[in-house]
Design a protein around this motif. Structure first.
Motif, PDB file in Angstrom:
ATOM      1  N   ILE A 126       0.830  -1.199   0.000  1.00 17.04           N
ATOM      2  CA  ILE A 126       0.000   0.000   0.000  1.00 17.04           C
ATOM      3  C   ILE A 126       0.875   1.264   0.000  1.00 17.04           C
ATOM      4  O   ILE A 126       0.488   2.295  -0.553  1.00 17.04           O
ATOM      5  CB  ILE A 126      -1.016   0.026   1.162  1.00 17.04           C
ATOM      6  N   LEU A 127       2.079   1.167   0.589  1.00 16.29           N
ATOM      7  CA  LEU A 127       3.004   2.296   0.505  1.00 16.29           C
ATOM      8  C   LEU A 127       3.501   2.484  -0.926  1.00 16.29           C
ATOM      9  O   LEU A 127       3.635   3.620  -1.404  1.00 16.29           O
ATOM     10  CB  LEU A 127       4.185   2.083   1.450  1.00 16.29           C
ATOM     11  N   VAL A 128       3.788   1.383  -1.608  1.00 17.51           N
ATOM     12  CA  VAL A 128       4.185   1.475  -3.015  1.00 17.51           C
ATOM     13  C   VAL A 128       3.083   2.148  -3.829  1.00 17.51           C
ATOM     14  O   VAL A 128       3.343   3.054  -4.637  1.00 17.51           O
ATOM     15  CB  VAL A 128       4.494   0.069  -3.576  1.00 17.51           C
ATOM     16  N   ALA A 129       1.842   1.703  -3.623  1.00 21.00           N
ATOM     17  CA  ALA A 129       0.723   2.315  -4.338  1.00 21.00           C
ATOM     18  C   ALA A 129       0.605   3.805  -4.004  1.00 21.00           C
ATOM     19  O   ALA A 129       0.332   4.632  -4.884  1.00 21.00           O
ATOM     20  CB  ALA A 129      -0.574   1.578  -4.000  1.00 21.00           C
ATOM     21  N   GLY A 130       0.800   4.160  -2.735  1.00 15.64           N
ATOM     22  CA  GLY A 130       0.706   5.554  -2.326  1.00 15.64           C
ATOM     23  C   GLY A 130       1.788   6.425  -2.931  1.00 15.64           C
ATOM     24  O   GLY A 130       1.532   7.543  -3.391  1.00 15.64           O
ATOM     25  N   LEU A 131       3.027   5.919  -2.945  1.00 17.72           N
ATOM     26  CA  LEU A 131       4.134   6.705  -3.496  1.00 17.72           C
ATOM     27  C   LEU A 131       4.019   6.848  -5.012  1.00 17.72           C
ATOM     28  O   LEU A 131       4.343   7.903  -5.570  1.00 17.72           O
ATOM     29  CB  LEU A 131       5.461   6.050  -3.105  1.00 17.72           C
ATOM     30  N   ALA A 132       3.547   5.786  -5.690  1.00 14.02           N
ATOM     31  CA  ALA A 132       3.310   5.904  -7.126  1.00 14.02           C
ATOM     32  C   ALA A 132       2.197   6.916  -7.398  1.00 14.02           C
ATOM     33  O   ALA A 132       2.279   7.721  -8.345  1.00 14.02           O
ATOM     34  CB  ALA A 132       2.955   4.540  -7.711  1.00 14.02           C
ATOM     35  N   MET A 133       1.161   6.897  -6.557  1.00 10.07           N
ATOM     36  CA  MET A 133       0.086   7.873  -6.703  1.00 10.07           C
ATOM     37  C   MET A 133       0.596   9.285  -6.416  1.00 10.07           C
ATOM     38  O   MET A 133       0.148  10.258  -7.046  1.00 10.07           O
ATOM     39  CB  MET A 133      -1.058   7.533  -5.752  1.00 10.07           C
ATOM     40  N   ALA A 134       1.556   9.423  -5.488  1.00  9.25           N
ATOM     41  CA  ALA A 134       2.126  10.733  -5.194  1.00  9.25           C
ATOM     42  C   ALA A 134       2.829  11.311  -6.418  1.00  9.25           C
ATOM     43  O   ALA A 134       2.714  12.510  -6.714  1.00  9.25           O
ATOM     44  CB  ALA A 134       3.107  10.627  -4.026  1.00  9.25           C
ATOM     45  N   SER A 135       3.564  10.456  -7.148  1.00 12.22           N
ATOM     46  CA  SER A 135       4.193  10.922  -8.383  1.00 12.22           C
ATOM     47  C   SER A 135       3.142  11.392  -9.377  1.00 12.22           C
ATOM     48  O   SER A 135       3.303  12.430 -10.035  1.00 12.22           O
ATOM     49  CB  SER A 135       5.023   9.792  -9.002  1.00 12.22           C
ATOM     50  N   LEU A 136       2.063  10.635  -9.481  1.00 12.97           N
ATOM     51  CA  LEU A 136       0.993  10.987 -10.405  1.00 12.97           C
ATOM     52  C   LEU A 136       0.362  12.324 -10.036  1.00 12.97           C
ATOM     53  O   LEU A 136       0.133  13.188 -10.887  1.00 12.97           O
ATOM     54  CB  LEU A 136      -0.056   9.869 -10.406  1.00 12.97           C
ATOM     55  N   PHE A 137       0.110  12.540  -8.730  1.00 17.42           N
ATOM     56  CA  PHE A 137      -0.564  13.768  -8.318  1.00 17.42           C
ATOM     57  C   PHE A 137       0.385  14.952  -8.218  1.00 17.42           C
ATOM     58  O   PHE A 137      -0.063  16.098  -8.216  1.00 17.42           O
ATOM     59  CB  PHE A 137      -1.314  13.540  -7.007  1.00 17.42           C
ATOM     60  N   ALA A 138       1.684  14.693  -8.138  1.00 14.39           N
ATOM     61  CA  ALA A 138       2.632  15.801  -8.279  1.00 14.39           C
ATOM     62  C   ALA A 138       2.507  16.400  -9.673  1.00 14.39           C
ATOM     63  O   ALA A 138       2.547  17.624  -9.864  1.00 14.39           O
ATOM     64  CB  ALA A 138       4.054  15.305  -8.027  1.00 14.39           C
ATOM     65  N   TYR A 139       2.333  15.527 -10.649  1.00 15.20           N
ATOM     66  CA  TYR A 139       2.073  15.978 -12.022  1.00 15.20           C
ATOM     67  C   TYR A 139       0.726  16.684 -12.109  1.00 15.20           C
ATOM     68  O   TYR A 139       0.607  17.756 -12.722  1.00 15.20           O
ATOM     69  CB  TYR A 139       2.122  14.770 -12.959  1.00 15.20           C
ATOM     70  N   VAL A 140      -0.297  16.112 -11.480  1.00 14.54           N
ATOM     71  CA  VAL A 140      -1.640  16.693 -11.529  1.00 14.54           C
ATOM     72  C   VAL A 140      -1.653  18.096 -10.934  1.00 14.54           C
ATOM     73  O   VAL A 140      -2.213  19.034 -11.513  1.00 14.54           O
ATOM     74  CB  VAL A 140      -2.634  15.774 -10.781  1.00 14.54           C
ATOM     75  N   SER A 141      -1.007  18.270  -9.776  1.00 15.29           N
ATOM     76  CA  SER A 141      -1.083  19.555  -9.079  1.00 15.29           C
ATOM     77  C   SER A 141      -0.178  20.610  -9.689  1.00 15.29           C
ATOM     78  O   SER A 141      -0.491  21.801  -9.651  1.00 15.29           O
ATOM     79  CB  SER A 141      -0.728  19.371  -7.600  1.00 15.29           C
ATOM     80  N   GLY A 142       0.944  20.196 -10.256  1.00 16.58           N
ATOM     81  CA  GLY A 142       1.895  21.172 -10.771  1.00 16.58           C
ATOM     82  C   GLY A 142       1.746  21.489 -12.239  1.00 16.58           C
ATOM     83  O   GLY A 142       2.213  22.534 -12.706  1.00 16.58           O
ATOM     84  N   SER A 143       1.093  20.606 -13.000  1.00 14.19           N
ATOM     85  CA  SER A 143       1.104  20.745 -14.454  1.00 14.19           C
ATOM     86  C   SER A 143       0.390  21.992 -14.957  1.00 14.19           C
ATOM     87  O   SER A 143       0.812  22.594 -15.950  1.00 14.19           O
ATOM     88  CB  SER A 143       0.483  19.503 -15.101  1.00 14.19           C
ATOM     89  N   SER A 144      -0.697  22.392 -14.296  1.00 15.90           N
ATOM     90  CA  SER A 144      -1.439  23.546 -14.804  1.00 15.90           C
ATOM     91  C   SER A 144      -0.582  24.804 -14.780  1.00 15.90           C
ATOM     92  O   SER A 144      -0.596  25.603 -15.726  1.00 15.90           O
ATOM     93  CB  SER A 144      -2.728  23.760 -13.999  1.00 15.90           C
ATOM     94  N   PHE A 145       0.194  24.993 -13.712  1.00 17.50           N
ATOM     95  CA  PHE A 145       1.059  26.170 -13.633  1.00 17.50           C
ATOM     96  C   PHE A 145       2.287  26.031 -14.539  1.00 17.50           C
ATOM     97  O   PHE A 145       2.705  26.993 -15.180  1.00 17.50           O
ATOM     98  CB  PHE A 145       1.484  26.407 -12.185  1.00 17.50           C
ATOM     99  N   VAL A 146       2.868  24.817 -14.583  1.00 18.53           N
ATOM    100  CA  VAL A 146       4.045  24.610 -15.427  1.00 18.53           C
ATOM    101  C   VAL A 146       3.706  24.835 -16.895  1.00 18.53           C
ATOM    102  O   VAL A 146       4.387  25.590 -17.608  1.00 18.53           O
ATOM    103  CB  VAL A 146       4.630  23.193 -15.211  1.00 18.53           C
ATOM    104  N   PHE A 147       2.646  24.208 -17.375  1.00 14.65           N
ATOM    105  CA  PHE A 147       2.327  24.282 -18.798  1.00 14.65           C
ATOM    106  C   PHE A 147       1.736  25.629 -19.195  1.00 14.65           C
ATOM    107  O   PHE A 147       1.985  26.109 -20.305  1.00 14.65           O
ATOM    108  CB  PHE A 147       1.357  23.159 -19.182  1.00 14.65           C
ATOM    109  N   GLN A 148       0.958  26.252 -18.298  1.00 21.55           N
ATOM    110  CA  GLN A 148       0.310  27.509 -18.669  1.00 21.55           C
ATOM    111  C   GLN A 148       1.204  28.720 -18.417  1.00 21.55           C
ATOM    112  O   GLN A 148       1.216  29.659 -19.216  1.00 21.55           O
ATOM    113  CB  GLN A 148      -1.014  27.665 -17.910  1.00 21.55           C
TER     114      GLN A 148
END
Length: 421
Positions: free
Chosen positions: A232-254
């Protein structure tokens, strides 16, 4: 143990006809979509919300964190409840909470009110997430569960593709509040579909009767299972990578690369293509390799791709394309790791599937909730996003090798011989 009994007889899901299985996957896919749509659909609107409510980028990103916190805490509440009373009632109540919270977001006068409603949205969406996972475990185990989860991960990949793009089109017509009107309507549609099409999968004789103390005992037993905790920690850390992209992408790309809201929605959607392709390749890979083997290979590949992403972000090599290529590979790695880690974890504890799914979901979204504001704290540039993405993948790989020890999990008795290969 319930799993021991499964060796002598096929599971309920294995007795489904192809048509019944397809119908189940469609319903569960809609449930799974609620969380990603709730999280992602308003991403193109983050700069507009910042300006309209006169706040900062970091403060606006906290509304995303609030949603993830609601998803995490909600699953801890709903998972044990669904083990005690069945799957349908908690699901319908949770979706109703989501609908009310979506309307509250439409009417929110300031950032504090919006943040509070986003937490409630997450609590409601948690019911759909945990019940969908528990239903899979009620009906399937082992590789069969991994295959079903791979199909559902197609939705997890498609929802981020559609959500920001749909959000961008909504923003072209109305203000950011219109995004939450669409989410409220989607919640109503989910409630109608679930009420009409999702059967109760947890019979009376398998429900947990221990009350709060029984739930604590279940949690204690789960947390003493080292491979389960690691998974479950592996799943959480992989999800953290995914949501780092989700949360940061709007500002990075725009803001860094100058894309408008509609262009951002398209680029964000293209980034999820790797996730979609990988989840469907996972079904084929499971014919030749075990879930733990695939998970380990994906994490190693994702870590190397994350380091490449960090190098491109820091140096600016290749511009936007140079950033997207390793990012696409990281998302593909997540698409392989995320179905297999939960399948391995849930296959170990079928007797308390709701609680096991709740802890899994709570860790996934809890770790992701920590990753989302971390990107904002480090800054809104591409390097900050890449640091968190690469760090999450590297940490997941270390946990897999040191805690899960996949060469042992693959041969675990609870996952051996429970389903036909």
């Amino acid at each position: 143990m319930q799993d021991a009994q499964l060796k002598a007889a096929p599971t309920a899901g294995e007795r489904y006809t192809p048509g019944q299985r397809l119908r189940l996957i469609l319903v569960l896919g809609v449930l799974i979509a609620l969380g990603p749509l709730t999280v992602d659909m308003y991403l193109p609107a983050l700069p507009a919300i910042r300006d309209d409510l006169m706040t900062t980028e970091a403060a606006v990103q906290l509304t995303l964190t609030g949603t993830l916190v609601g998803l995490s805490v909600g699953q801890l509440l709903i998972g044990p409840l669904s083990d005690a009373v069945g799957r349908r009632r908690p699901l319908l109540i949770g979706v109703a909470v989501h609908i009310v919270a979506s309307i509250g977001c439409v009417l929110a006068p300031d950032l504090a009110a919006l943040g509070g409603m986003r937490v409630l949205q997450g609590l409601g969406a948690a019911a759909a997430a945990v019940v969908a996972m528990a239903v899979v475990r009620d009906l399937f185990v082992g590789m069969a569960a991994a295959k079903i989860l791979s199909r559902l991960m197609l939705v997890m990949g498609a929802a981020p593709v559609l959500a920001p793009t749909l959000g961008g089109f909504v923003l072209a017509l109305v203000s950011w509040r219109g995004v939450f009107v669409v989410l409220a309507v989607f919640g109503v549609a989910i409630m109608v579909m679930a009420a009409a099409m999702l059967p109760e999968t947890l019979p009376q004789e398998r429900r947990r009767r221990g009350g709060p103390l029984g739930t604590l005992r279940d949690c204690s037993r789960l947390l003493r299972d080292r491979p389960y905790v690691g998974l479950i920690l592996v799943a959480g850390l992989a999800m953290a990578s995914l949501f780092a992209y989700v949360s940061g992408s709007s500002f990075v790309f725009q803001q860094v690369y100058g894309l408008d809201e509609q262009q951002y929605g398209v680029v964000f959607g293209l980034g999820a293509v790797g996730l979609i392709i990988a989840t469907q390749c996972n079904v084929r890979l499971l014919r030749r390799f075990g879930p733990a083997q695939i998970m380990t290979g994906a994490l190693l590949g994702g870590t190397l791709s994350g380091l490449g992403l960090l190098l491109c972000a820091f140096t600016g090599f290749g511009g936007l394309v140079g950033l997207l290529v390793p990012l696409w590979l990281v998302l593909a790695a997540c698409g392989l790791a995320l179905p297999n880690a939960p399948a391995l974890a849930l296959s170990r504890h079928g007797e308390a599937a709701g609680t096991a799914a709740a802890l899994l979901g709570a860790v996934q979204f809890g770790v992701a909730a920590a990753a989302a504001p971390l990107v904002g704290v480090l800054g809104t540039g591409a390097t900050s996003m890449a640091v968190v993405i690469a760090g999450g993948m590297a940490a997941a790989t270390l946990v897999a090798l040191l805690v899960v020890r996949p060469w042992q999990v693959e041969a675990a008795p609870t996952d051996e011989g429970t389903v036909p290969h």
